[in-house]
Write a protein that holds these residues in place. Sequence first.
Motif, PDB file in Angstrom:
ATOM      1  N   GLU A   1      10.083  14.284  -4.382  1.00 23.58           N
ATOM      2  CA  GLU A   1      10.703  15.422  -5.085  1.00 23.58           C
ATOM      3  C   GLU A   1       9.411  15.727  -6.374  1.00 23.58           C
ATOM      4  OE1 GLU A   1      13.882  13.786  -3.476  1.00 23.58           O
ATOM      5  OE2 GLU A   1      12.354  12.676  -4.455  1.00 23.58           O
ATOM      6  N   LEU A   2       8.795  14.969  -6.837  1.00 27.55           N
ATOM      7  CA  LEU A   2       7.524  14.834  -7.722  1.00 27.55           C
ATOM      8  C   LEU A   2       6.619  15.733  -7.193  1.00 27.55           C
ATOM      9  CD1 LEU A   2       6.527  14.281 -10.535  1.00 27.55           C
ATOM     10  CD2 LEU A   2       5.719  12.369  -9.767  1.00 27.55           C
ATOM     11  N   VAL A   3       6.163  15.383  -6.140  1.00 30.57           N
ATOM     12  CA  VAL A   3       5.205  16.058  -5.619  1.00 30.57           C
ATOM     13  C   VAL A   3       5.364  17.563  -4.996  1.00 30.57           C
ATOM     14  CG1 VAL A   3       3.488  16.136  -3.324  1.00 30.57           C
ATOM     15  CG2 VAL A   3       3.969  13.777  -4.622  1.00 30.57           C
ATOM     16  N   ALA A   4       6.658  17.824  -4.771  1.00 35.59           N
ATOM     17  CA  ALA A   4       7.187  19.138  -4.444  1.00 35.59           C
ATOM     18  C   ALA A   4       7.113  19.941  -5.829  1.00 35.59           C
ATOM     19  CB  ALA A   4       8.648  19.224  -3.952  1.00 35.59           C
TER      20      ALA A   4
ATOM     21  N   LEU B   1       1.087  -1.289   0.071  1.00 32.61           N
ATOM     22  CA  LEU B   1      -0.026   0.011  -0.098  1.00 32.61           C
ATOM     23  C   LEU B   1       0.852   1.403  -0.039  1.00 32.61           C
ATOM     24  CD1 LEU B   1      -2.528  -1.105   2.614  1.00 32.61           C
ATOM     25  CD2 LEU B   1      -3.201  -0.646   0.224  1.00 32.61           C
ATOM     26  N   ASN B   2       2.098   1.039  -0.226  1.00 30.01           N
ATOM     27  CA  ASN B   2       3.002   2.258   0.204  1.00 30.01           C
ATOM     28  C   ASN B   2       3.500   2.761  -1.226  1.00 30.01           C
ATOM     29  OD1 ASN B   2       4.986   4.070   0.895  1.00 30.01           O
ATOM     30  ND2 ASN B   2       5.893   2.928   2.539  1.00 30.01           N
ATOM     31  N   ASN B   3       2.785   3.698  -1.829  1.00 30.08           N
ATOM     32  CA  ASN B   3       3.067   4.196  -3.121  1.00 30.08           C
ATOM     33  C   ASN B   3       4.343   5.191  -3.363  1.00 30.08           C
ATOM     34  OD1 ASN B   3       0.601   3.438  -4.621  1.00 30.08           O
ATOM     35  ND2 ASN B   3      -0.444   4.709  -3.016  1.00 30.08           N
ATOM     36  N   SER B   4       4.509   5.854  -2.025  1.00 30.57           N
ATOM     37  CA  SER B   4       5.755   6.607  -1.851  1.00 30.57           C
ATOM     38  C   SER B   4       7.011   5.675  -1.935  1.00 30.57           C
ATOM     39  CB  SER B   4       5.735   7.676  -0.519  1.00 30.57           C
ATOM     40  OG  SER B   4       4.878   8.210  -0.604  1.00 30.57           O
TER      41      SER B   4
ATOM     42  N   ILE C   1      -3.856   3.398 -17.427  1.00 33.96           N
ATOM     43  CA  ILE C   1      -3.314   4.145 -18.242  1.00 33.96           C
ATOM     44  C   ILE C   1      -1.762   3.676 -18.563  1.00 33.96           C
ATOM     45  CG2 ILE C   1      -2.244   6.726 -18.327  1.00 33.96           C
ATOM     46  CD1 ILE C   1      -4.856   6.728 -18.752  1.00 33.96           C
ATOM     47  N   PRO C   2      -1.490   3.366 -19.541  1.00 32.45           N
ATOM     48  CA  PRO C   2      -0.345   2.398 -19.940  1.00 32.45           C
ATOM     49  C   PRO C   2       1.025   3.165 -19.413  1.00 32.45           C
ATOM     50  CG  PRO C   2      -1.645   2.677 -22.120  1.00 32.45           C
ATOM     51  CD  PRO C   2      -2.296   3.755 -20.940  1.00 32.45           C
ATOM     52  N   GLY C   3       1.913   2.359 -18.749  1.00 28.59           N
ATOM     53  CA  GLY C   3       3.030   2.646 -17.974  1.00 28.59           C
ATOM     54  C   GLY C   3       2.787   3.618 -16.790  1.00 28.59           C
ATOM     55  N   ALA C   4       1.750   3.837 -16.438  1.00 27.38           N
ATOM     56  CA  ALA C   4       1.651   4.983 -15.526  1.00 27.38           C
ATOM     57  C   ALA C   4       1.666   4.406 -14.063  1.00 27.38           C
ATOM     58  CB  ALA C   4       0.413   5.939 -15.673  1.00 27.38           C
ATOM     59  N   ASP C   5       2.409   5.072 -13.024  1.00 26.91           N
ATOM     60  CA  ASP C   5       2.517   4.736 -11.949  1.00 26.91           C
ATOM     61  C   ASP C   5       1.576   5.517 -11.077  1.00 26.91           C
ATOM     62  OD1 ASP C   5       3.798   7.473 -10.916  1.00 26.91           O
ATOM     63  OD2 ASP C   5       5.679   6.277 -11.422  1.00 26.91           O
ATOM     64  N   HIS C   6       1.496   5.654  -9.638  1.00 28.38           N
ATOM     65  CA  HIS C   6       0.495   6.287  -8.939  1.00 28.38           C
ATOM     66  C   HIS C   6       0.285   7.710  -8.802  1.00 28.38           C
ATOM     67  CE1 HIS C   6      -2.392   5.985  -5.512  1.00 28.38           C
ATOM     68  NE2 HIS C   6      -1.952   6.969  -4.951  1.00 28.38           N
ATOM     69  N   PHE C   7       1.637   8.158  -9.372  1.00 27.68           N
ATOM     70  CA  PHE C   7       1.864   9.629  -9.307  1.00 27.68           C
ATOM     71  C   PHE C   7       1.699  10.169 -10.953  1.00 27.68           C
ATOM     72  CE2 PHE C   7       3.797   8.176  -5.566  1.00 27.68           C
ATOM     73  CZ  PHE C   7       3.330   9.018  -4.464  1.00 27.68           C
ATOM     74  N   SER C   8       2.486   9.496 -11.735  1.00 23.00           N
ATOM     75  CA  SER C   8       2.455   9.746 -13.177  1.00 23.00           C
ATOM     76  C   SER C   8       1.084   9.784 -13.874  1.00 23.00           C
ATOM     77  CB  SER C   8       3.532   9.120 -13.996  1.00 23.00           C
ATOM     78  OG  SER C   8       3.297   7.802 -14.079  1.00 23.00           O
ATOM     79  N   VAL C   9      -0.042   8.853 -13.320  1.00 22.41           N
ATOM     80  CA  VAL C   9      -0.986   8.645 -14.017  1.00 22.41           C
ATOM     81  C   VAL C   9      -2.032  10.023 -13.832  1.00 22.41           C
ATOM     82  CG1 VAL C   9      -2.322   8.301 -11.667  1.00 22.41           C
ATOM     83  CG2 VAL C   9      -3.098   7.394 -13.776  1.00 22.41           C
TER      84      VAL C   9
END
Length: 281
Positions: free
Chosen positions: A33-36, A22-25, A251-259
């Motif tokens: 850094e992405l969220v920043a 469950l730990n997306n980070s 969404i192809p290739g997407a992770d929890h953040f890049s989605v």
Amino acid sequence: MGTIFGETNWRSMSQEQRDLGLNNSAAVPGSAELVASWEQRSAAMRDKHSAHLDLRYGPRDRNRIDFLKAAEGGPTLVLIHGGYWQMRSKETVTWFAEGPMAHGINVALIGYTLAPEATMDEIVAEIHRALDALAEQLPALGGDPSRIVVSGWSAGGHLATIALSHPRVKAGIAISGIFDLEPIRHSFLNVKLKLDEATSRRNSPLLLSSGPAAPLALVVGAAELPMLRQQTADMAAHRAVNGLPVSYEEIPGADHFSVMLALGSPTGRITTLIRQLFERS
């Protein structure tokens, strides 16, 4: 539905396996850094659309709505932030409004009190209260109160799905959402949430006998953690079995953040799905 994405049976996992599942980070290197960077872009977006920020809908500090106007009399997308109901804020995700706004869709970002200051029941109640206030204020803000679609990412996807029951909501889209809180209750995330079984079950759309009749689009990244992909697929199956309007897409290739990039872009797939929801509602 079977475990088609790998090991997703949380009941058979150790505590460590469940927590990691469950730990997306931890699963996405560089996510902090992405969220920043999101927050920096969001600050610029708020500066650009500063006329209707922090509109009050309740007494608590985070009971505020940001309304970003794209078109007079236009439809409104509600966007609810994620963070496992215990971190982040509406200010984190403001810049993702760029995608819908490019098509004349106003965007309202809802803030809510985080755990442990608020219980899950209280958080859900705040979202409904915010929708009440938004619908009442939309004519003065320049939006059409009869055309509201609710969306959310991660924990916000859970809250958006529950908000489908609100009488002013025409449709919803849940991005990488959580629909069964029982795995959450048995993980590290429950230290702050303090869910008991009854609270977990009444706030789990996947565990309810049916659901709201408004259309729901479910989206998840194809490269996300197996447990989360399974939750979205199971939610789609649950609604289909109950005869409720639903679509499911990865969404192809997407992770929890890049989605979320598929929302921030005017040509992104999630933006397209939102436009389609407004066209059909």
